[in-house]
Structure formats: structure tokens, C-alpha cells
Design a protein around this motif. Structure first.
Motif, PDB file in Angstrom:
ATOM      1  N   PHE A   1       0.844  -1.187   0.000  1.00  0.00           N
ATOM      2  CA  PHE A   1       0.000   0.000   0.000  1.00  0.00           C
ATOM      3  C   PHE A   1       0.880   1.239   0.000  1.00  0.00           C
ATOM      4  N   ARG A   2       0.524   2.192  -0.846  1.00  0.00           N
ATOM      5  CA  ARG A   2       1.259   3.457  -0.890  1.00  0.00           C
ATOM      6  C   ARG A   2       0.341   4.594  -0.450  1.00  0.00           C
ATOM      7  N   LEU A   3       0.891   5.478   0.366  1.00  0.00           N
ATOM      8  CA  LEU A   3       0.133   6.627   0.825  1.00  0.00           C
ATOM      9  C   LEU A   3       1.002   7.868   0.760  1.00  0.00           C
ATOM     10  N   ALA A   4       0.333   8.989   0.744  1.00  0.00           N
ATOM     11  CA  ALA A   4       1.032  10.272   0.720  1.00  0.00           C
ATOM     12  C   ALA A   4       0.312  11.234   1.645  1.00  0.00           C
ATOM     13  N   GLY A   5       1.009  12.249   2.056  1.00  0.00           N
ATOM     14  CA  GLY A   5       0.415  13.250   2.928  1.00  0.00           C
ATOM     15  C   GLY A   5       0.850  14.647   2.511  1.00  0.00           C
ATOM     16  N   ARG A   6       0.119  15.620   2.939  1.00  0.00           N
ATOM     17  CA  ARG A   6       0.463  17.019   2.638  1.00  0.00           C
ATOM     18  C   ARG A   6      -0.179  17.904   3.699  1.00  0.00           C
ATOM     19  N   GLN A   7       0.206  19.180   3.674  1.00  0.00           N
ATOM     20  CA  GLN A   7      -0.462  20.150   4.514  1.00  0.00           C
ATOM     21  C   GLN A   7      -1.901  20.324   4.032  1.00  0.00           C
ATOM     22  N   ARG A   8      -2.799  20.491   4.991  1.00  0.00           N
ATOM     23  CA  ARG A   8      -4.195  20.731   4.590  1.00  0.00           C
ATOM     24  C   ARG A   8      -4.317  22.050   3.833  1.00  0.00           C
ATOM     25  N   TYR A   9      -3.613  23.071   4.309  1.00  0.00           N
ATOM     26  CA  TYR A   9      -3.663  24.388   3.666  1.00  0.00           C
ATOM     27  C   TYR A   9      -2.229  24.863   3.438  1.00  0.00           C
ATOM     28  N   PRO A  10      -1.609  24.395   2.344  1.00  0.00           N
ATOM     29  CA  PRO A  10      -0.219  24.777   2.096  1.00  0.00           C
ATOM     30  C   PRO A  10      -0.087  26.273   1.817  1.00  0.00           C
ATOM     31  N   ALA A  11       1.018  26.844   2.250  1.00  0.00           N
ATOM     32  CA  ALA A  11       1.277  28.263   2.006  1.00  0.00           C
ATOM     33  C   ALA A  11       1.535  28.493   0.523  1.00  0.00           C
ATOM     34  N   LYS A  12       1.119  29.644   0.044  1.00  0.00           N
ATOM     35  CA  LYS A  12       1.337  29.990  -1.359  1.00  0.00           C
ATOM     36  C   LYS A  12       2.789  30.367  -1.565  1.00  0.00           C
ATOM     37  N   THR A  13       3.447  29.696  -2.511  1.00  0.00           N
ATOM     38  CA  THR A  13       4.842  29.991  -2.838  1.00  0.00           C
ATOM     39  C   THR A  13       5.033  29.859  -4.341  1.00  0.00           C
ATOM     40  N   TYR A  14       6.116  30.435  -4.834  1.00  0.00           N
ATOM     41  CA  TYR A  14       6.476  30.274  -6.234  1.00  0.00           C
ATOM     42  C   TYR A  14       7.324  29.013  -6.357  1.00  0.00           C
ATOM     43  N   GLU A  15       6.894  28.066  -7.202  1.00  0.00           N
ATOM     44  CA  GLU A  15       7.612  26.806  -7.359  1.00  0.00           C
ATOM     45  C   GLU A  15       7.729  26.458  -8.826  1.00  0.00           C
ATOM     46  N   THR A  16       8.828  25.812  -9.179  1.00  0.00           N
ATOM     47  CA  THR A  16       9.052  25.408 -10.571  1.00  0.00           C
ATOM     48  C   THR A  16       8.494  24.037 -10.884  1.00  0.00           C
ATOM     49  N   THR A  17       8.188  23.229  -9.827  1.00  0.00           N
ATOM     50  CA  THR A  17       7.619  21.895 -10.006  1.00  0.00           C
ATOM     51  C   THR A  17       6.184  21.883  -9.503  1.00  0.00           C
ATOM     52  N   PRO A  18       5.220  21.442 -10.337  1.00  0.00           N
ATOM     53  CA  PRO A  18       3.825  21.390  -9.862  1.00  0.00           C
ATOM     54  C   PRO A  18       3.718  20.551  -8.604  1.00  0.00           C
ATOM     55  N   ARG A  19       2.907  20.984  -7.659  1.00  0.00           N
ATOM     56  CA  ARG A  19       2.781  20.253  -6.396  1.00  0.00           C
ATOM     57  C   ARG A  19       2.229  18.846  -6.602  1.00  0.00           C
ATOM     58  N   ALA A  20       1.456  18.653  -7.656  1.00  0.00           N
ATOM     59  CA  ALA A  20       0.915  17.327  -7.932  1.00  0.00           C
ATOM     60  C   ALA A  20       2.012  16.329  -8.243  1.00  0.00           C
ATOM     61  N   LEU A  21       3.195  16.837  -8.668  1.00  0.00           N
ATOM     62  CA  LEU A  21       4.304  15.953  -9.004  1.00  0.00           C
ATOM     63  C   LEU A  21       5.318  15.830  -7.876  1.00  0.00           C
ATOM     64  N   GLN A  22       5.149  16.627  -6.828  1.00  0.00           N
ATOM     65  CA  GLN A  22       6.063  16.553  -5.702  1.00  0.00           C
ATOM     66  C   GLN A  22       5.713  15.374  -4.791  1.00  0.00           C
ATOM     67  N   VAL A  23       6.732  14.733  -4.253  1.00  0.00           N
ATOM     68  CA  VAL A  23       6.537  13.657  -3.286  1.00  0.00           C
ATOM     69  C   VAL A  23       6.986  14.175  -1.930  1.00  0.00           C
ATOM     70  N   THR A  24       6.038  14.377  -1.035  1.00  0.00           N
ATOM     71  CA  THR A  24       6.356  14.840   0.308  1.00  0.00           C
ATOM     72  C   THR A  24       6.455  13.651   1.252  1.00  0.00           C
ATOM     73  N   THR A  25       7.360  13.741   2.190  1.00  0.00           N
ATOM     74  CA  THR A  25       7.565  12.648   3.131  1.00  0.00           C
ATOM     75  C   THR A  25       7.566  13.174   4.562  1.00  0.00           C
ATOM     76  N   PHE A  26       7.385  12.243   5.483  1.00  0.00           N
ATOM     77  CA  PHE A  26       7.390  12.563   6.900  1.00  0.00           C
ATOM     78  C   PHE A  26       8.696  12.073   7.507  1.00  0.00           C
ATOM     79  N   PRO A  27       9.119  12.653   8.621  1.00  0.00           N
ATOM     80  CA  PRO A  27      10.371  12.194   9.248  1.00  0.00           C
ATOM     81  C   PRO A  27      10.327  10.706   9.566  1.00  0.00           C
ATOM     82  N   SER A  28      11.470  10.079   9.544  1.00  0.00           N
ATOM     83  CA  SER A  28      11.579   8.635   9.767  1.00  0.00           C
ATOM     84  C   SER A  28      10.988   8.240  11.114  1.00  0.00           C
ATOM     85  N   GLY A  29      10.166   7.173  11.091  1.00  0.00           N
ATOM     86  CA  GLY A  29       9.623   6.605  12.321  1.00  0.00           C
ATOM     87  C   GLY A  29       8.508   7.393  12.968  1.00  0.00           C
TER      88      GLY A  29
END
Length: 416
Positions: free
Chosen positions: A312-340
Motif C-alpha cells: 500500500f502506498r500513501l502520501a500526505g500534505r499540509q491541509r492548507y499549504p502556504a502559497k509559494t512560487y515553485e518550478t515543479t507542480p505540487r501534484a508531481l512533488q513527493v512529500t515525506t514525513f520524518p523517519s519513524g
């Protein structure tokens, strides 16, 4: 990782002049009883037999899927799970139930306690196979109630089984030899769990006796466990809880023939956590980003076959991410949580019973594609719906501690 197998055979053995040949191989309840008259001159007990086929676990160990306990960490632990079916009269005094390795073969049979006429084909207090077969637990003895190995496995020599808890059989060891160190005697051939009136489900650590059955199968053929209070073969020792004059109550557990979801099961647990993202650039969440998060599943299906092994694969994100200028669409970003910091749990979707709890064995792993965990469907009951829950833990023991459980109704069905 949690993995389960379910009992192949079970039965209750009832002591007593009218019940010593009675088979209960299809009863829905397993009982560990103690019944006596007013002056305790007549005492009858019952003991439960239960057996699991360990072939699949043995094969998984050989294939490297379950850790072998003959090697250093990681190691596997084994737990016998029996579920309360209305135990009565349990005293407030703490008491022990034991699971001993059964020392002889037995046939479960197809009887129930209330059969009329009674069923005598199959295991009973007096017979291993049945009255018609005539094979007794101890030849020539009408009052036995099963046989089991002594407390410790000898480091060398042939195994022996006890005739009496209170005395020695040549070459074996019993409870009265506790002065001899465990290191000299070898592995424990029994397990135990303490109970009181407020806790009657069993989750008994049977790691040592299971290791004996897995690693020494030629000397100890797998004939399962006998569940009982302390007492001798034949219940002849008045210094043990089975044979003394005290009342302790009646344990009742659901058997493999129950029509509920509470079948007996052997649980295997081990740590399979891995956090290795390689050279892939993943976005690690930190600080205030972890205060309000949401989870979503990637590629989760509605149904899975019961013999599937699923990542099973899961992903997480901020519920209300801050607006920033980014070169990579957020849909393509892989966010991770600290180990353990991330854990999963599995519940029965209908009953809300926890099947797999949040614990050290359910830490969510991470690789170059993000977070994942493995779940083996044949350890779950088929034709039922299950629900995945997640818990994020951070800053344990600090003023900023987060212990956040998420139930987003991630539901799936296990099909035959």
C-alpha cells in the motif's frame, strides 16, 4: 508487520465419569473449567487443545519473508490469540493459564458437548483418537486429559514428556526443578499468561515453544498446544490450581467453529520498517507543516484477493499549504514525513474491532517513491471489509507533542 494464521483443529477435554470419552471437536466454545462439589471431594476440570499448521510460516521463513529466530535481529515474535466468549466467576485474584506443547498426536473429531447420544469418535479426556479406536493418552489409564512435554527443552538428548507436574520422569524436567537455570535446560516448552476478572481475552507470547516446533520438528512434531491451569496429567496433584480446593472461575473462548469473527489465531509480528529514499530528491515536511496534515492513498483498490501480498502506498500534505512560487507542480512533488513518525492500523470495517493495532511493528516505510507498507491478505478473514487508519507521532514527551490519528474511511474488501 502483523501476520495471522487460523487454527486447523481444536477441542475441549472434559474430566469426569460421564464426560471422559466425550468428543467436542465441533463445539463453538473452548473451555478451561474447574467444577467441584461442596467439600471439594470431587473435582473435574477441562482443558483445551488447539493446533495450527505451521507449514506456511516455515516456508515463509525459508524464503526470507519472515525473519528466522536462529539469526540476529530482526526477529519474529509469536502470540496465541483466543477471544473471550463469556467467561464466568473469575476471581479477583490473578491466575495463570498455560500453553504446553502437546506430546502425542490427536484427532479433533466432529462432536459437540450436547450431542445425544454423545459423540465418542475423536479426542477426549481419555482417548487421543476416539473410543472406537481405543488409543488412550496413556495406555491402561482412564484418567489422563492429554500429555505434554516438560517445562524445558533439554540442550541435548531425546525429548521426554511429563506424567506428573509434581515429579520427575527420567530425563525430563518439571516445575519442581526451577532451581536449575534456564540457560542449562534450554528453551521453554510452554508459555503462560496472567488473568484477572477484568481481562479475559488471551494474547499469550508463545515465541519460545513455537521456535521449538519450527526448528526441532523431528524431535517435536507439531501437535499444537494444551491450554490449562497448572496441574498434573490426570489431575492428581492437590497442590496445583487444577487439583486444590479453591474456585477460580470458568474460562470460555471462541473456537475455530464459531460463527463470529473471533476465531483463534496465531499472530506473527516482526519489524519490516525501512527508510531509504536513495538519491531521489523528496520533500521532507517539518516544523509547522506537520501541524495540520491530510493523507490520501495512491492506487488503492476496492478489493484484493485473499492470497495477495500488497504494498500500500500513501502520501500526505499540509491541509492548507502556504502559497509559494515553485518550478515543479505540487501534484508531481513527493512529500515525506520524518523517519519513524508514521504508523498504520487495520480495523474490521463492520465491527470497528482493531485487527492490527498501532505499534512498533506497523511503522510506515519510505523509499524513492514515497511512503508504503506491506500487508498480506491471507492473514485476514476473507469476504470481509477492512479499514486503514494512520497515526502521525512527533515530539513525544515534549510540550509540542503530536499524536494525530486519521480515519479517512480508506476501506477495502478481501475476496476469496
Amino acid at each position: 508487520m502483523h501476520y495471522f494464521i487460523y487454527a486447523d483443529a481444536d477441542a475441549t477435554l472434559y474430566e469426569g465419569e460421564t464426560t471422559q470419552s466425550r468428543n467436542t471437536g465441533l463445539d463453538e466454545i473452548l473451555e478451561v473449567r474447574k467444577d467441584m462439589n461442596d467439600n471439594a471431594s470431587v473435582i473435574n476440570v477441562s482443558r483445551a487443545l488447539i493446533k495450527f499448521d505451521l507449514t506456511e510460516i516455515s516456508n515463509f521463513i525459508s524464503d526470507g519473508l519472515i525473519p528466522s529466530n536462529n539469526k540476529p535481529e530482526p526477529s519474529a515474535s509469536y502470540f496465541l490469540n483466543l477471544y473471550d466468549a463469556g467467561s464466568t466467576g473469575l476471581t479477583s485474584t490473578s491466575q495463570l493459564l498455560y500453553a504446553h506443547i502437546v506430546s502425542q498426536s490427536w484427532t479433533a473429531g466432529e462432536g459437540t458437548f450436547h450431542d445425544n447420544p454423545e459423540t465418542t469418535d475423536g479426542v477426549s479426556w481419555r482417548y487421543r483418537v476416539g473410543q472406537n479406536d481405543g488409543t488412550q493418552w496413556i495406555s491402561g489409564s482412564n484418567d489422563t486429559g492429554g500429555t505434554w512435554y516438560g517445562d524445558f527443552m533439554p540442550i541435548s538428548g531425546s525429548p521426554h514428556w511429563d506424567l506428573l507436574d509434581g515429579g520427575n520422569v527420567t530425563g525430563s524436567w518439571t516445575e519442581n526443578t526451577a532451581s536449575v537455570g534456564v540457560k542449562e535446560l534450554g528453551s521453554l516448552r510452554y508459555a503462560s499468561q496472567s488473568f484477572d476478572y477484568s481481562s479475559t481475552d488471551m494474547r499469550m507470547d508463545v515465541t519460545e515453544p513455537i521456535n521449538i516446533l519450527l526448528n526441532s520438528s523431528s524431535a517435536y512434531p507439531n501437535e499444537g498446544f494444551i491450554i490449562k491451569r497448572s496441574g498434573s496429567v490426570g489431575n492428581e496433584d492437590s497442590n496445583c490450581p487444577e487439583g486444590d480446593s479453591s474456585e477460580y472461575g470458568q474460562f470460555k473462548f471462541f473456537s475455530r467453529d464459531t460463527n463470529t469473527i473471533y476465531q483463534p489465531k496465531l499472530e506473527v509480528v516482526w519489524k519490516d520498517f525501512v527508510y531509504s529514499t536513495g538519491s531521489t530528491a523528496l520533500t521532507l515536511m517539518s516544523g509547522s507543516q506537520l501541524d495540520d496534515i491530510v493523507f490520501y492513498m495512491k492506487g488503492m483498490r476496492d478489493t484484493y484477493k485473499e492470497n495477495s501480498k500488497i504494498k500500500f502506498r500513501l502520501a500526505g500534505r499540509q491541509r492548507y499549504p502556504a502559497k509559494t512560487y515553485e518550478t515543479t507542480p505540487r501534484a508531481l512533488q513527493v512529500t515525506t514525513f520524518p523517519s519513524g513518525t508514521l504508523f498504520y492500523s487495520v480495523k474490521d470495517a463492520l465491527t470497528e474491532e482493531t485487527v492490527i493495532p498501532f505499534d512498533q511493528y506497523t511503522a510506515v516505510s519510505c523509499d524513492s517513491s514515497g511512503h508504503y507498507f506491506n500487508l498480506w491478505m491471507n492473514g485476514l478473514q476473507a469476504e470481509r471489509y477492512y479499514k486503514l487508519l494512520y497515526k502521525f507521532v512527533s515530539g513525544s514527551g515534549t510540550i509540542g507533542e503530536i499524536n494525530d490519528i486519521h480515519d479517512n474511511d480508506f476501506t477495502f474488501k478481501v475476496e476469496k
